[in-house]
Write a protein that holds these residues in place. Sequence first.
Motif, short mmCIF file in Angstrom:
data_model
loop_
_atom_site.label_atom_id
_atom_site.label_comp_id
_atom_site.label_asym_id
_atom_site.label_seq_id
_atom_site.Cartn_x
_atom_site.Cartn_y
_atom_site.Cartn_z
N VAL A 43 0.84 -1.20 0.00
CA VAL A 43 0.00 0.00 0.00
C VAL A 43 0.87 1.25 0.00
O VAL A 43 1.83 1.35 0.77
N GLY A 44 0.55 2.17 -0.88
CA GLY A 44 1.12 3.51 -0.84
C GLY A 44 0.00 4.47 -0.48
O GLY A 44 -1.12 4.32 -0.98
N ALA A 45 0.25 5.42 0.38
CA ALA A 45 -0.83 6.30 0.83
C ALA A 45 -0.30 7.69 1.12
O ALA A 45 0.84 7.86 1.54
N ARG A 46 -1.14 8.67 0.91
CA ARG A 46 -0.83 10.03 1.29
C ARG A 46 -0.97 10.20 2.79
O ARG A 46 -1.71 9.48 3.46
N SER A 47 -0.27 11.19 3.31
CA SER A 47 -0.40 11.51 4.73
C SER A 47 -1.84 11.90 5.03
O SER A 47 -2.47 12.65 4.28
N GLY A 48 -2.36 11.38 6.14
CA GLY A 48 -3.70 11.74 6.57
C GLY A 48 -4.82 10.95 5.91
O GLY A 48 -5.99 11.26 6.10
N VAL A 49 -4.48 9.92 5.15
CA VAL A 49 -5.51 9.15 4.47
C VAL A 49 -6.40 8.44 5.50
O VAL A 49 -5.94 8.03 6.57
N ALA A 50 -7.67 8.32 5.19
CA ALA A 50 -8.63 7.71 6.11
C ALA A 50 -8.59 6.18 5.99
O ALA A 50 -8.31 5.63 4.93
N VAL A 51 -8.90 5.52 7.10
CA VAL A 51 -8.96 4.06 7.12
C VAL A 51 -9.95 3.56 6.07
O VAL A 51 -9.67 2.59 5.34
N ASP A 52 -11.11 4.21 5.98
CA ASP A 52 -12.15 3.75 5.06
C ASP A 52 -11.67 3.76 3.62
O ASP A 52 -12.01 2.87 2.84
N GLU A 53 -10.89 4.78 3.24
CA GLU A 53 -10.42 4.83 1.85
C GLU A 53 -9.43 3.72 1.57
O GLU A 53 -9.44 3.11 0.49
N VAL A 54 -8.55 3.44 2.54
CA VAL A 54 -7.61 2.34 2.36
C VAL A 54 -8.35 1.02 2.20
O VAL A 54 -8.10 0.25 1.27
N LEU A 55 -9.32 0.78 3.09
CA LEU A 55 -10.05 -0.49 3.04
C LEU A 55 -10.91 -0.61 1.80
O LEU A 55 -11.11 -1.71 1.26
N LEU A 56 -11.45 0.52 1.32
CA LEU A 56 -12.27 0.50 0.11
C LEU A 56 -11.46 -0.03 -1.08
O LEU A 56 -11.92 -0.90 -1.83
N LEU A 57 -10.23 0.48 -1.22
CA LEU A 57 -9.40 0.03 -2.33
C LEU A 57 -8.89 -1.39 -2.08
O LEU A 57 -8.84 -2.22 -3.01
N VAL A 58 -8.52 -1.70 -0.84
CA VAL A 58 -8.07 -3.05 -0.52
C VAL A 58 -9.14 -4.08 -0.87
O VAL A 58 -8.86 -5.11 -1.50
N ASP A 59 -10.39 -3.82 -0.49
CA ASP A 59 -11.46 -4.77 -0.78
C ASP A 59 -11.68 -4.93 -2.28
O ASP A 59 -11.94 -6.04 -2.77
N ALA A 60 -11.56 -3.82 -3.03
CA ALA A 60 -11.73 -3.90 -4.49
C ALA A 60 -10.63 -4.76 -5.11
O ALA A 60 -10.87 -5.57 -6.00
N VAL A 61 -9.38 -4.58 -4.62
CA VAL A 61 -8.27 -5.35 -5.15
C VAL A 61 -8.40 -6.82 -4.76
O VAL A 61 -8.10 -7.72 -5.56
N LEU A 62 -8.86 -7.09 -3.55
CA LEU A 62 -9.08 -8.48 -3.14
C LEU A 62 -10.13 -9.14 -4.01
O LEU A 62 -10.00 -10.31 -4.39
N ARG A 63 -11.20 -8.41 -4.32
CA ARG A 63 -12.23 -8.98 -5.20
C ARG A 63 -11.65 -9.29 -6.57
O ARG A 63 -11.96 -10.32 -7.17
N GLU A 64 -10.81 -8.38 -7.05
CA GLU A 64 -10.19 -8.61 -8.36
C GLU A 64 -9.34 -9.88 -8.34
O GLU A 64 -9.27 -10.62 -9.33
N ALA A 65 -8.68 -10.12 -7.22
CA ALA A 65 -7.85 -11.31 -7.08
C ALA A 65 -8.66 -12.54 -6.67
O ALA A 65 -8.09 -13.63 -6.52
N ARG A 66 -9.95 -12.37 -6.47
CA ARG A 66 -10.84 -13.43 -6.01
C ARG A 66 -10.36 -13.99 -4.67
O ARG A 66 -10.32 -15.19 -4.45
N LEU A 67 -9.98 -13.05 -3.80
CA LEU A 67 -9.55 -13.40 -2.45
C LEU A 67 -10.44 -12.69 -1.44
O LEU A 67 -11.25 -11.83 -1.80
N THR A 68 -10.26 -13.05 -0.19
CA THR A 68 -10.98 -12.39 0.90
C THR A 68 -9.97 -11.82 1.88
O THR A 68 -8.77 -12.10 1.80
N ARG A 69 -10.46 -11.05 2.83
CA ARG A 69 -9.57 -10.50 3.85
C ARG A 69 -8.85 -11.59 4.62
O ARG A 69 -7.72 -11.38 5.08
N ALA A 70 -9.48 -12.73 4.74
CA ALA A 70 -8.88 -13.82 5.51
C ALA A 70 -7.62 -14.37 4.84
O ALA A 70 -6.80 -15.03 5.48
N ASP A 71 -7.45 -14.11 3.54
CA ASP A 71 -6.27 -14.60 2.83
C ASP A 71 -5.04 -13.72 3.04
O ASP A 71 -3.93 -14.10 2.66
N VAL A 72 -5.22 -12.52 3.60
CA VAL A 72 -4.13 -11.55 3.72
C VAL A 72 -3.28 -11.87 4.94
O VAL A 72 -3.79 -12.16 6.02
#
Length: 627
Positions: A43-72
């Motif tokens: 993950v690369g992130a700007r200073s002050g980024v919100a948790v929700d924005e990080v998780l929003l993109l993480v979940d989208a990338v996990l779906r693309e990989a056909r994975l779940t949070r449990a796989d991380v």
Amino acid sequence: MAAVGDALRDPAAEERHQERAERDDHSHGALLSDGAASAHLGVGARSGVAVDEVLLLVDAVLREARLTRADVRSLATLDARAAEPGIVGAAAALGVPVRGFAAGELAAVSVPHPSALPLAATGTASVAEAAALLSAAGGTGADAGAIAGAVAGAVAGSGSDGDAGAAAGSEVDGNDGTAAGSEVDGDAGRGVAAGAGGGGGAGVGPATLAGGGSGVVLLVPKRKSRRVTCAIAAYVPFRPNEDAPGVRLLPSAHGYIAREPGSPPTIPTPHTTAAMDTHTDTDAHDLRHHGDAEVRDEKLIDLAVNVRTNTPPDWLRERIADSLTGLAAYPDDRAARAAVAERHDLPSNRVLLTAGAAEAFVLLARALDVRRPVVVHPQFTEPEAALRDAGHEVGRVLLREADGFRLDPAAVPEDADLVVIGNPTNPTSVLHPAASIAALARPGRTLVVDEAFIDAVPGERESLAGRTDIPGLVVLRSLTKTWGLAGLRIGYVLAEPETVAALERVQPLWPVSTPALVAAEACMTRAALAEAEHAAHRVGVERAHLLAGLAEFDEVRTVAGSEGPFVLIRIDGADAVRETLRSLGFAARRGDTFPGLDRNWLRLAVRDRATTNRFLQALDQALLIGG
């Protein structure tokens, strides 16, 4: 760029695409079904980024990989961002640790899906991809160099059958290619596709680092939201007679990230072209403006002046202080001159001590009988200003951003009888090859090389100091930058004896003070040279940290291959950003006073890591305010 649908209109291409999709639907599940396998987020992130924005993109990338949070298994990032609340909170929500990697470790990884801007800034084309690969390799025993070599030869850019790749992450969540995480925080137009961005080039398969019976594989290349980038890599065991991990992962149809130039992105190749400008109107550029003007009247954190911080060192202060007892006598430069000559293995008659390198430019302008002087820009403006003040009409060779501000010797007119160039060049921080500069030498031409910052380059690579085989060569050196002596004024000229004598004739009597002469002699000792070399290596480390941070900003473009104690950056509306930075307590050097640059450029001095981190936070705020 071809649309995804265009590739599917070809029945044969559609059949191949369907076969791949069916194959890849089960590949990720099979890949991670073995308990030894694990997925790692970068993950690369700007200073002050919100948790929700990080998780929003993480979940989208996990779906693309056909994975779940449990796989991380881990969340990896640049060490300067490892304590960001948004990063820490996202890792906590995923139930995984945060791993921070230094900028140098990330820069050692050649990522398989490069983007031009981060590559130009840091040497790694994606912090997210490099962090993911390093984290996935954490338990394999593979080091960054091995990853760099293996990933460089991976299948980036490949795509069997040569059909156009569909946009990676298209139709995420059934939105027909709409960017996952776009219009984050309601900021329409600034949300960037997480995996969107059409194909049109060949598809890109996953990159694999194989070692023994295992491999590190980039499952999903970096995806972006407004303030976050994310990629996934995995450490995958495999066995003989089984496809290597990279062969059985992900559709070949991966596109590149929206808003980045081209698919795939390309790094400009230097061209042997430059612009020649011989106009005499200097109104567009204030040639007498220098970095010190940025910090004179306000107490700002200084990134405008290229003098090393915490200097002079104590031992040098003491030597200078001790010299004050001899101020009743006129200055005698013989000892200092001999020390400089010995340092460069030259006779003393090839050395002239000056009140800083700037005085040397004035002496050259007054002493030399030249008809067509040319200055290679962008560079320190004092040479041109001094020549104009002496009544010369000055030609300009303007190096271009498209060429990386690299020198093409052929761009300099053959009839130029004085050529001035900096190496490394201020403000671009480009270090030109010594051979390219030496190629400018001609019978009857004076070639002036400003090496004021060469001692900030480890080993003083590409220096021409000490060379006596190049006709007409004049090398200028400054002791004010590395040693913090800008207020004392000390530098020197290395040139042919006839040139030194000509300059000395127009120099005032006793131009260099006794304390400055003592400082010059002290800075020529072996101990001092070893300290300067150590400082040069330290500058390289801190510069890499600054560039890694700058690479996190989409709005910022840096000049590739910076080698000096400063970096040049381009931001649309940089003049306004500079003013906002001042209001936040930071001074940056404006770029529009350098011929060849305009109001969209800033020069930043390399500082210690803590200062750089504070500056990057301020820059983040300034860009948001200006956006």
